[in-house]
Scaffold this active site. Structure first.
Site, PDB file in Angstrom:
ATOM      1  N   ASP A  74      22.737  28.255  26.896  1.00  0.00           N
ATOM      2  CA  ASP A  74      21.840  27.284  28.562  1.00  0.00           C
ATOM      3  C   ASP A  74      23.291  26.222  28.916  1.00  0.00           C
ATOM      4  OD1 ASP A  74      21.159  24.860  29.243  1.00  0.00           O
ATOM      5  OD2 ASP A  74      18.990  24.819  28.617  1.00  0.00           O
ATOM      6  N   VAL A  75      23.688  26.092  29.451  1.00  0.00           N
ATOM      7  CA  VAL A  75      25.342  25.648  29.789  1.00  0.00           C
ATOM      8  C   VAL A  75      24.449  24.046  29.353  1.00  0.00           C
ATOM      9  CG1 VAL A  75      25.648  27.004  31.063  1.00  0.00           C
ATOM     10  CG2 VAL A  75      24.992  25.403  32.392  1.00  0.00           C
ATOM     11  N   ASN A 101      29.148  29.660  36.952  1.00  0.00           N
ATOM     12  CA  ASN A 101      28.252  29.867  38.096  1.00  0.00           C
ATOM     13  C   ASN A 101      26.375  29.813  37.745  1.00  0.00           C
ATOM     14  OD1 ASN A 101      26.345  31.929  40.429  1.00  0.00           O
ATOM     15  ND2 ASN A 101      25.360  32.468  38.658  1.00  0.00           N
ATOM     16  N   TYR A 167      22.072  18.306  44.974  1.00  0.00           N
ATOM     17  CA  TYR A 167      22.799  19.467  45.067  1.00  0.00           C
ATOM     18  C   TYR A 167      23.502  19.301  45.946  1.00  0.00           C
ATOM     19  CZ  TYR A 167      23.258  23.861  46.013  1.00  0.00           C
ATOM     20  OH  TYR A 167      23.686  25.914  45.843  1.00  0.00           O
ATOM     21  N   LYS A 171      27.909  19.729  44.159  1.00  0.00           N
ATOM     22  CA  LYS A 171      28.417  21.217  45.029  1.00  0.00           C
ATOM     23  C   LYS A 171      29.971  20.694  45.141  1.00  0.00           C
ATOM     24  CE  LYS A 171      26.327  23.999  42.500  1.00  0.00           C
ATOM     25  NZ  LYS A 171      27.186  25.582  41.939  1.00  0.00           N
ATOM     26  N   ILE A 200      21.964  33.106  50.687  1.00  0.00           N
ATOM     27  CA  ILE A 200      22.462  33.917  49.570  1.00  0.00           C
ATOM     28  C   ILE A 200      21.011  34.575  49.580  1.00  0.00           C
ATOM     29  CG2 ILE A 200      23.877  35.876  48.514  1.00  0.00           C
ATOM     30  CD1 ILE A 200      25.913  34.712  50.132  1.00  0.00           C
ATOM     31  N   THR A 202      19.029  35.115  46.789  1.00  0.00           N
ATOM     32  CA  THR A 202      18.587  35.271  45.397  1.00  0.00           C
ATOM     33  C   THR A 202      17.014  34.218  45.406  1.00  0.00           C
ATOM     34  OG1 THR A 202      19.260  33.352  44.921  1.00  0.00           O
ATOM     35  CG2 THR A 202      20.563  35.316  45.230  1.00  0.00           C
TER      36      THR A 202
HETATM   37  P1  NAP Z   1      19.301  31.648  41.375  1.00  0.00           P
HETATM   38  O1  NAP Z   1      18.518  32.476  41.701  1.00  0.00           O
HETATM   39  O2  NAP Z   1      18.211  30.771  40.441  1.00  0.00           O
HETATM   40  O3  NAP Z   1      19.994  31.931  39.502  1.00  0.00           O
HETATM   41  C1  NAP Z   1      20.634  31.230  38.612  1.00  0.00           C
HETATM   42  C2  NAP Z   1      21.294  31.618  37.377  1.00  0.00           C
HETATM   43  O4  NAP Z   1      21.720  30.499  36.571  1.00  0.00           O
HETATM   44  C3  NAP Z   1      20.545  32.214  36.965  1.00  0.00           C
HETATM   45  O5  NAP Z   1      20.707  33.133  36.087  1.00  0.00           O
HETATM   46  C4  NAP Z   1      19.833  31.074  35.786  1.00  0.00           C
HETATM   47  O6  NAP Z   1      19.100  32.107  34.544  1.00  0.00           O
HETATM   48  C5  NAP Z   1      21.293  30.124  35.504  1.00  0.00           C
HETATM   49  N1  NAP Z   1      20.513  29.018  34.813  1.00  0.00           N
HETATM   50  C6  NAP Z   1      20.155  28.034  35.848  1.00  0.00           C
HETATM   51  N2  NAP Z   1      20.049  27.023  34.524  1.00  0.00           N
HETATM   52  C7  NAP Z   1      21.177  27.634  34.274  1.00  0.00           C
HETATM   53  C8  NAP Z   1      21.140  26.767  32.296  1.00  0.00           C
HETATM   54  N3  NAP Z   1      21.065  25.721  31.824  1.00  0.00           N
HETATM   55  N4  NAP Z   1      22.117  27.074  31.860  1.00  0.00           N
HETATM   56  C9  NAP Z   1      22.737  28.881  31.614  1.00  0.00           C
HETATM   57  N5  NAP Z   1      22.020  28.826  33.222  1.00  0.00           N
HETATM   58  C10 NAP Z   1      21.835  28.618  33.889  1.00  0.00           C
HETATM   59  O7  NAP Z   1      20.933  30.934  41.685  1.00  0.00           O
HETATM   60  P2  NAP Z   1      21.743  31.833  42.766  1.00  0.00           P
HETATM   61  O8  NAP Z   1      21.105  31.566  44.073  1.00  0.00           O
HETATM   62  O9  NAP Z   1      21.897  33.122  42.309  1.00  0.00           O
HETATM   63  O10 NAP Z   1      22.863  30.716  42.338  1.00  0.00           O
HETATM   64  C11 NAP Z   1      23.952  30.700  41.396  1.00  0.00           C
HETATM   65  C12 NAP Z   1      24.707  29.523  41.851  1.00  0.00           C
HETATM   66  O11 NAP Z   1      25.610  30.096  42.897  1.00  0.00           O
HETATM   67  C13 NAP Z   1      24.213  28.553  41.516  1.00  0.00           C
HETATM   68  O12 NAP Z   1      25.428  27.835  41.295  1.00  0.00           O
HETATM   69  C14 NAP Z   1      24.106  28.137  43.446  1.00  0.00           C
HETATM   70  O13 NAP Z   1      24.343  26.657  43.203  1.00  0.00           O
HETATM   71  C15 NAP Z   1      25.683  28.811  43.864  1.00  0.00           C
HETATM   72  N6  NAP Z   1      24.724  28.894  45.193  1.00  0.00           N
HETATM   73  C16 NAP Z   1      24.114  29.644  46.090  1.00  0.00           C
HETATM   74  C17 NAP Z   1      23.652  30.422  46.936  1.00  0.00           C
HETATM   75  C18 NAP Z   1      22.790  30.946  47.274  1.00  0.00           C
HETATM   76  O14 NAP Z   1      22.226  31.200  49.057  1.00  0.00           O
HETATM   77  N7  NAP Z   1      21.974  31.630  46.911  1.00  0.00           N
HETATM   78  C19 NAP Z   1      24.483  29.380  48.008  1.00  0.00           C
HETATM   79  C20 NAP Z   1      25.510  28.560  47.873  1.00  0.00           C
HETATM   80  C21 NAP Z   1      26.070  28.909  46.549  1.00  0.00           C
HETATM   81  P3  NAP Z   1      18.165  31.890  33.166  1.00  0.00           P
HETATM   82  O15 NAP Z   1      17.410  30.790  33.844  1.00  0.00           O
HETATM   83  O16 NAP Z   1      18.000  33.185  32.196  1.00  0.00           O
HETATM   84  O17 NAP Z   1      18.966  31.215  32.614  1.00  0.00           O
END
Ligand code: NAP
Length: 271
Positions: A74-75, A101, A167, A171, A200, A202
Site C-alpha cells: 500500500d503506497v 502508477n 483527482y 495529477k 483507458i 481499466t
Molecule cells: P485501476 O484500474 O483502478 O488500477 C489501480 C491500481 O492501483 C491497482 O493495481 C490497485 O491495486 C492500485 N492501488 C490503488 N490504491 C493503491 C494503494 N493505496 N497502494 C497501492 N496500490 C494501490 O486504475 P488505472 O486506470 O489502471 O490507473 C492507473 C494509473 O493511471 C492511476 O494513477 C490513474 O490515475 C492513471 N490514469 C488512468 C487513466 C484511465 O483512463 N484509466 C487515465 C489517466 C491516468 P490494489 O487494489 O491491488 O491495491
C-alpha cells in the site's frame, strides 16, 4: 546487413536484467506496464494490495517466459514502502526503474461538496504515495549509478474538466513532481518523466461509468461509446498503449529524455 531467413533473430531485451518496481500493477494500466517491461527482459516487481491479482499477474509473466515477483504494497504506508524497496534491493542487488502508477479516482463532485477527508485520501494515494516510493528508491538508484522514474499522471494533469477536482489536482502535482525530480537527480544519472493518458479502459474507468450509468439511467455501452468519442481518434485507449510509452521512457533509446511529458490520449488534449 545480415539477413536471417526463416529464423527469428535472437536479441537481448531492451531492459535485460533491470529491476522495475511498478506500483499498482495488480490490474489495469500497471499490469500492462509490468508485463511489457518484463517482455523486454526486466524483472518486474508487481505491487499492490490485492494478493490474488498480484499472484495472477506474476504467474502470467512467468508463464510467458518473463521474470516477476509480487510484493504486497500500500503506497500510503511509509514503513511498507521502505521494506519493499530494501527487500528488492537486497534480493536483486539493484533498483533501476520505478513507475509511480498506483492511483485512485476519488469522488466525482464539485469542490465545495468535497469533505476534507475525501480530498486528503486522493492526495494520500496519488501524491504522497508517489513521493514515498520515490524517496525510498532514490538512494538505491544512486548506489547503482542511475535509474529511471516515471509518474503516471493524466490528461487532467494538463487540462481541466469539471468533474473531479481532487483527482485533477493530484495529477497536476505528479507532472511537476516529475519535472523537479528531473532537475534534482540529473546529476545522478536518474531520468524522471511523466505520462499523460487519455481515458483507458481499466477497472477504474469501468467503475466510474457504471456509477454514471446508474445515476443517469443511460446504458453502460452508450456511455463508453460517448467517452471514446471525446478522443479525436474515436475510441478509448488500452492499457498497453500506456505500457509501450513507459517502455520507451525507461529504455536507453530515451537517454536524452528527462522532465518531459508524454501525452498518450488519442488527441484529447490537442483541441
Ligand atoms: P485501476 O484500474 O483502478 O488500477 C489501480 C491500481 O492501483 C491497482 O493495481 C490497485 O491495486 C492500485 N492501488 C490503488 N490504491 C493503491 C494503494 N493505496 N497502494 C497501492 N496500490 C494501490 O486504475 P488505472 O486506470 O489502471 O490507473 C492507473 C494509473 O493511471 C492511476 O494513477 C490513474 O490515475 C492513471 N490514469 C488512468 C487513466 C484511465 O483512463 N484509466 C487515465 C489517466 C491516468 P490494489 O487494489 O491491488 O491495491
Amino acid at each position: 546487413m545480415d539477413v536471417v531467413v526463416g529464423m527469428k533473430e535472437e536479441r537481448a531485451g531492451r531492459l535485460e536484467g533491470r529491476t522495475a518496481i511498478v506500483t499498482g500493477s495488480t490490474y489495469g494500466i500497471g499490469e500492462a506496464i509490468a508485463k511489457i517491461l518484463a517482455g523486454e527482459g526486466a524483472i518486474s516487481i508487481v505491487t499492490g494490495r490485492s494478493e490474488d491479482e498480484g499472484g495472477r499477474v506474476v504467474e502470467e509473466i512467468r508463464s510467458g517466459g518473463g521474470a516477476a515477483e509480487y510484493y504486497s504494497l500500500d503506497v500510503t504506508s511509509e514503513k511498507r514502502v521502505e521494506e519493499v524497496a530494501r527487500a528488492v534491493y537486497e534480493g536483486y542487488g539493484r533498483i533501476d526503474i520505478l513507475v509511480n502508477n498506483a492511483g485512485i479516482g476519488g469522488p466525482s463532485k464539485p469542490t465545495h461538496e468535497y469533505t476534507r477527508r475525501e480530498w486528503e485520501r486522493v492526495f494520500d494515494v496519488n501524491v504522497t504515495g508517489a513521493f514515498l516510493c520515490t524517496k525510498h528508491v532514490i538512494p538505491y538508484m544512486k548506489r547503482g549509478g542511475g535509474g529511471n522514474i516515471v509518474y503516471i499522471s493524466s490528461i487532467y494533469g494538463i487540462v481541466g474538466s469539471q468533474d473531479n477536482p481532487a483527482y485533477h489536482a493530484t495529477k497536476a502535482a505528479n507532472r511537476i513532481m516529475a519535472k523537479t525530480g528531473a532537475l534534482i537527480y540529473a546529476k545522478d544519472n536518474i531520468r524522471v518523466n511523466s505520462v499523460h493518458p487519455g481515458f483507458i479502459w481499466t477497472p477504474m474507468v469501468e467503475e466510474f461509468l457504471i456509477e454514471q450509468s446508474k445515476e443517469l439511467g443511460v446504458p453502460l455501452e452508450d456511455l463508453k461509446r460517448e467517452l471514446g468519442a471525446r478522443h479525436p481518434i474515436g475510441h478509448l485507449g488500452e492499457p498497453e498503449d500506456i505500457g509501450y510509452g513507459v517502455l520507451y521512457l525507461v529504455s536507453d533509446e530515451a537517454k536524452f529524455v528527462t522532465g518531459s511529458e508524454l501525452i498518450i490520449d488519442g488527441g484529447y488534449t490537442s483541441r
